[in-house]
Design a protein around this motif. Structure first.
Motif, PDB file in Angstrom:
ATOM      1  N   PRO A 257      96.405  52.468  34.984  1.00 16.40           N
ATOM      2  CA  PRO A 257      97.639  52.613  35.769  1.00 16.40           C
ATOM      3  C   PRO A 257      97.323  53.132  37.165  1.00 16.40           C
ATOM      4  O   PRO A 257      96.281  53.748  37.398  1.00 16.40           O
ATOM      5  CB  PRO A 257      98.459  53.616  34.957  1.00 16.40           C
ATOM      6  CG  PRO A 257      97.472  54.350  34.122  1.00 16.40           C
ATOM      7  CD  PRO A 257      96.365  53.388  33.833  1.00 16.40           C
ATOM      8  N   ALA A 258      98.233  52.877  38.098  1.00 14.03           N
ATOM      9  CA  ALA A 258      97.993  53.277  39.490  1.00 14.03           C
ATOM     10  C   ALA A 258      97.862  54.787  39.621  1.00 14.03           C
ATOM     11  O   ALA A 258      97.020  55.296  40.363  1.00 14.03           O
ATOM     12  CB  ALA A 258      99.113  52.757  40.379  1.00 14.03           C
ATOM     13  N   THR A 259      98.665  55.526  38.879  1.00 11.96           N
ATOM     14  CA  THR A 259      98.623  56.995  38.923  1.00 11.96           C
ATOM     15  C   THR A 259      98.677  57.541  37.507  1.00 11.96           C
ATOM     16  O   THR A 259      99.334  56.945  36.632  1.00 11.96           O
ATOM     17  CB  THR A 259      99.798  57.571  39.735  1.00 11.96           C
ATOM     18  OG1 THR A 259     101.042  57.101  39.173  1.00 11.96           O
ATOM     19  CG2 THR A 259      99.711  57.153  41.203  1.00 11.96           C
ATOM     20  N   PRO A 260      98.028  58.667  37.246  1.00 10.31           N
ATOM     21  CA  PRO A 260      98.089  59.255  35.906  1.00 10.31           C
ATOM     22  C   PRO A 260      99.408  59.986  35.678  1.00 10.31           C
ATOM     23  O   PRO A 260     100.184  60.227  36.605  1.00 10.31           O
ATOM     24  CB  PRO A 260      96.910  60.241  35.907  1.00 10.31           C
ATOM     25  CG  PRO A 260      96.771  60.640  37.342  1.00 10.31           C
ATOM     26  CD  PRO A 260      97.147  59.427  38.150  1.00 10.31           C
ATOM     27  N   ALA A 376      87.059  56.753  34.164  1.00  6.92           N
ATOM     28  CA  ALA A 376      87.200  55.302  34.221  1.00  6.92           C
ATOM     29  C   ALA A 376      87.395  54.828  35.661  1.00  6.92           C
ATOM     30  O   ALA A 376      86.820  53.806  36.078  1.00  6.92           O
ATOM     31  CB  ALA A 376      88.375  54.859  33.348  1.00  6.92           C
ATOM     32  N   ARG A 377      88.185  55.548  36.421  1.00  9.68           N
ATOM     33  CA  ARG A 377      88.383  55.167  37.826  1.00  9.68           C
ATOM     34  C   ARG A 377      87.090  55.309  38.613  1.00  9.68           C
ATOM     35  O   ARG A 377      86.797  54.484  39.499  1.00  9.68           O
ATOM     36  CB  ARG A 377      89.480  56.042  38.448  1.00  9.68           C
ATOM     37  CG  ARG A 377      89.856  55.629  39.870  1.00  9.68           C
ATOM     38  CD  ARG A 377      91.027  56.418  40.376  1.00  9.68           C
ATOM     39  NE  ARG A 377      90.736  57.850  40.392  1.00  9.68           N
ATOM     40  CZ  ARG A 377      91.615  58.772  40.802  1.00  9.68           C
ATOM     41  NH1 ARG A 377      92.841  58.409  41.188  1.00  9.68           N
ATOM     42  NH2 ARG A 377      91.284  60.050  40.795  1.00  9.68           N
ATOM     43  N   HIS A 378      86.282  56.338  38.302  1.00 11.08           N
ATOM     44  CA  HIS A 378      85.004  56.536  38.977  1.00 11.08           C
ATOM     45  C   HIS A 378      84.053  55.358  38.705  1.00 11.08           C
ATOM     46  O   HIS A 378      83.404  54.859  39.628  1.00 11.08           O
ATOM     47  CB  HIS A 378      84.370  57.843  38.514  1.00 11.08           C
ATOM     48  CG  HIS A 378      83.068  58.155  39.169  1.00 11.08           C
ATOM     49  ND1 HIS A 378      82.936  58.449  40.507  1.00 11.08           N
ATOM     50  CD2 HIS A 378      81.799  58.193  38.654  1.00 11.08           C
ATOM     51  CE1 HIS A 378      81.666  58.659  40.795  1.00 11.08           C
ATOM     52  NE2 HIS A 378      80.961  58.512  39.679  1.00 11.08           N
ATOM     53  N   TYR A 379      83.996  54.930  37.444  1.00  9.58           N
ATOM     54  CA  TYR A 379      83.165  53.768  37.128  1.00  9.58           C
ATOM     55  C   TYR A 379      83.679  52.516  37.843  1.00  9.58           C
ATOM     56  O   TYR A 379      82.889  51.727  38.382  1.00  9.58           O
ATOM     57  CB  TYR A 379      83.152  53.523  35.614  1.00  9.58           C
ATOM     58  CG  TYR A 379      82.029  54.247  34.898  1.00  9.58           C
ATOM     59  CD1 TYR A 379      80.733  53.762  34.941  1.00  9.58           C
ATOM     60  CD2 TYR A 379      82.274  55.410  34.185  1.00  9.58           C
ATOM     61  CE1 TYR A 379      79.699  54.418  34.285  1.00  9.58           C
ATOM     62  CE2 TYR A 379      81.252  56.076  33.524  1.00  9.58           C
ATOM     63  CZ  TYR A 379      79.967  55.581  33.579  1.00  9.58           C
ATOM     64  OH  TYR A 379      78.948  56.242  32.951  1.00  9.58           O
ATOM     65  N   TRP A 430      92.569  54.674  27.311  1.00 11.04           N
ATOM     66  CA  TRP A 430      93.765  54.245  26.591  1.00 11.04           C
ATOM     67  C   TRP A 430      93.908  54.976  25.259  1.00 11.04           C
ATOM     68  O   TRP A 430      95.026  55.237  24.801  1.00 11.04           O
ATOM     69  CB  TRP A 430      93.733  52.738  26.388  1.00 11.04           C
ATOM     70  CG  TRP A 430      94.050  51.980  27.647  1.00 11.04           C
ATOM     71  CD1 TRP A 430      93.206  51.188  28.364  1.00 11.04           C
ATOM     72  CD2 TRP A 430      95.294  51.978  28.352  1.00 11.04           C
ATOM     73  NE1 TRP A 430      93.838  50.698  29.473  1.00 11.04           N
ATOM     74  CE2 TRP A 430      95.128  51.153  29.490  1.00 11.04           C
ATOM     75  CE3 TRP A 430      96.521  52.587  28.136  1.00 11.04           C
ATOM     76  CZ2 TRP A 430      96.162  50.932  30.395  1.00 11.04           C
ATOM     77  CZ3 TRP A 430      97.551  52.369  29.047  1.00 11.04           C
ATOM     78  CH2 TRP A 430      97.371  51.546  30.154  1.00 11.04           C
ATOM     79  N   VAL A 431      92.793  55.334  24.638  1.00 13.21           N
ATOM     80  CA  VAL A 431      92.870  56.168  23.432  1.00 13.21           C
ATOM     81  C   VAL A 431      93.395  57.558  23.783  1.00 13.21           C
ATOM     82  O   VAL A 431      94.248  58.118  23.082  1.00 13.21           O
ATOM     83  CB  VAL A 431      91.487  56.260  22.751  1.00 13.21           C
ATOM     84  CG1 VAL A 431      91.497  57.319  21.645  1.00 13.21           C
ATOM     85  CG2 VAL A 431      91.097  54.911  22.165  1.00 13.21           C
TER      86      VAL A 431
END
Length: 465
Positions: A257-260, A376-379, A430-431
């Motif tokens: 998602p764009a933002t958490p 995940a965003r860092h990867y 997602w988990v």
């Protein structure tokens, strides 16, 4: 007295008429949240046909995350068992509103030619007087059962979400590992041919062959994980027989998602909707009512009224009534009262513990959620693009004959490791998202379910190139 009994009977019948299975299921849907919108009890052949048609329609195309949850609500047998158990609580409430069946007795006595007949009609008067109180207690228990079933339904929905994420991610990873294995096989074949003509050392050939062997093992492991993840999802969906072969899943997970989520919003939802907290409050309130009833019946817990009609063969007739109650000579009711008070204290402390654990669980889940999102965003934004750039630059140098084919393959393998790690980080996010939603609604979720491989354990590029 007859008027009072008639009034109580009318009140009881009104309360019984208000008990509705469909209304209770509607309340469970609202408590469990939007994921439970498709929840429906299957009680007859027509309902079973309708359910089968809905399942067939959902399996006709690749099953998305929301569709998987809907399918679980329609088809999971545990969900149907929970709705049936809700019906048991409804029946208990209806039973609490019933007056105990009266007792009709007949006696015949003979004495020196005289025969007497005694007829009695007995009614548990104390039971009638306490019907409203018993109904309030059973109503409280029904509300607790609704919360328990709703918590199970919410947990089923979120476990289905996690199982879908794991199944899609495992299948995606297996396909990716198959591509890696194919490339490793090509590298090992090239190394063998070059070694055969004397252009490659036996050491370097062994390294390429070892890498191919490791990717083959990784592929086998990934395929097994994909099978296990898919079967876990199948069990939650309640599929069997030919339905299993019809199940198809998307080829990739949704993007980040764009933002958490914000912690404040999640905490507010948990404070208002967390079902284990609501159930604990209902349990304490119900035991408080039971404690009041126990105190009211401590001294007299059995009171019966009887209508008597006696007659004899000599024409004597007698009518009247009789009241019976137990004398508290041996049982003063103190043990029952102490038991009720101890049960209340235990429930109160359990409720307080649930509240404290809920706070801690929510903080831990949110920290795991944010860590998974940031990782995940860092990867996605840093590591994978850098590895792609390195691979592209290596290709340019290979085309310029500045590096050899195996140096190019080594950089490509590092890119493989980065992409595979990103896929695992996306799955973990997602988990964690499902775990956080579970902590905010029902509580008691498990973290990190499903397979996970650390990047350091994956087959890396052979050293020395």
């Amino acid at each position: 007295m007859s008027r009072a009994v008639a009034a109580l009977l009318g009140l009881v019948l009104t309360g019984c008429a208000s008990v509705s299975a469909e209304r209770s299921i509607d309340e469970v849907r609202k408590l469990a949240g939007p994921d439970a919108a498709a929840l429906k009890a299957v009680t007859d052949a027509s309902g079973e046909t309708e359910r089968a048609q809905a399942v067939e329609a959902l399996l006709a195309k690749p099953l998305g995350m929301d569709e998987a949850i809907r399918l679980a609500m329609l088809n999971n047998r545990s969900a149907q068992a929970g709705l049936a158990e809700l019906g048991v609580a409804e029946a208990e409430l209806a039973q609490a509103g019933r007056i105990e069946n009266p007792t009709l007795s007949f006696a015949k006595l003979r004495s020196e030619g005289e025969v007497e007949y005694e007829r009695a009609f007995k009614l548990d008067l104390l039971g009638v007087l306490f019907i409203p109180w018993r109904m309030r207690i059973e109503t409280q228990r029904l509300e607790q059962e609704k919360l328990r079933v709703a918590a199970d339904i919410a947990r089923l929905a979120l476990e289905t979400r996690k199982a879908w994420v794991n199944a899609v991610a495992a299948a995606q990873s297996a396909r990716y590992r198959a591509d890696v294995n194919e490339a490793a096989e090509a590298g090992a074949t090239l190394a063998r041919r070059m070694a055969d003509v004397g252009n490659f050392s036996r050491l370097d050939q062994a390294r390429e062959q070892a890498y191919y062997a490791e990717t083959t093992a990784e592929l086998a492991r990934a395929r097994q994980e994909a099978v296990e993840a898919r079967e876990r999802l199948i069990r939650l969906l309640g599929l069997g027989g030919s339905e299993v072969t019809k199940l198809t899943l998307p080829e990739r997970l949704p993007d980040l998602p764009a933002t958490p989520r914000a912690f404040e919003q999640t905490a507010q939802v948990a404070a208002q909707q967390r079902l284990d907290l609501q159930r604990a409050r209902h349990e304490v309130e119900g035991l408080a009512r039971s404690l009041g009833l126990g105190r009211a019946t401590r001294w007299v817990n059995a009171l019966e009224t009887s209508y008597l009609h006696n007659s004899s063969n000599e024409g004597h007739r007698a009518r009247g009534y009789e009241l019976e109650f137990q004398l508290p000579l041996f049982d003063w009711g103190d043990a029952r009262l102490a038991r009720n008070e101890a049960s209340y204290r235990a429930a109160f402390n359990r409720a307080a513990e649930i509240g404290l654990n809920a706070e801690s669980e929510l903080r831990a889940r949110y920290l795991g959620y944010r860590t998974a999102y940031d990782l995940a965003r860092h990867y996605r934004d840093e590591i994978v693009p850098l590895r792609r750039t390195i691979a592209d630059e290596s290709l340019l140098r290979y085309n310029g004959m500045l590096i050899g084919v195996f140096e190019l393959l080594a950089e490509a393998r590092q890119q493989v490791v980065a992409v595979d790690a990103y896929l695992d980080a996306l799955r973990a996010f997602w988990v964690a998202d499902a775990d956080l939603a579970l902590a905010a609604s029902a509580g008691g979720g498990e973290t990190g379910s499903g397979p996970r491989r650390a990047a350091g354990n994956q087959a890396g590029a052979p050293a020395g190139h």
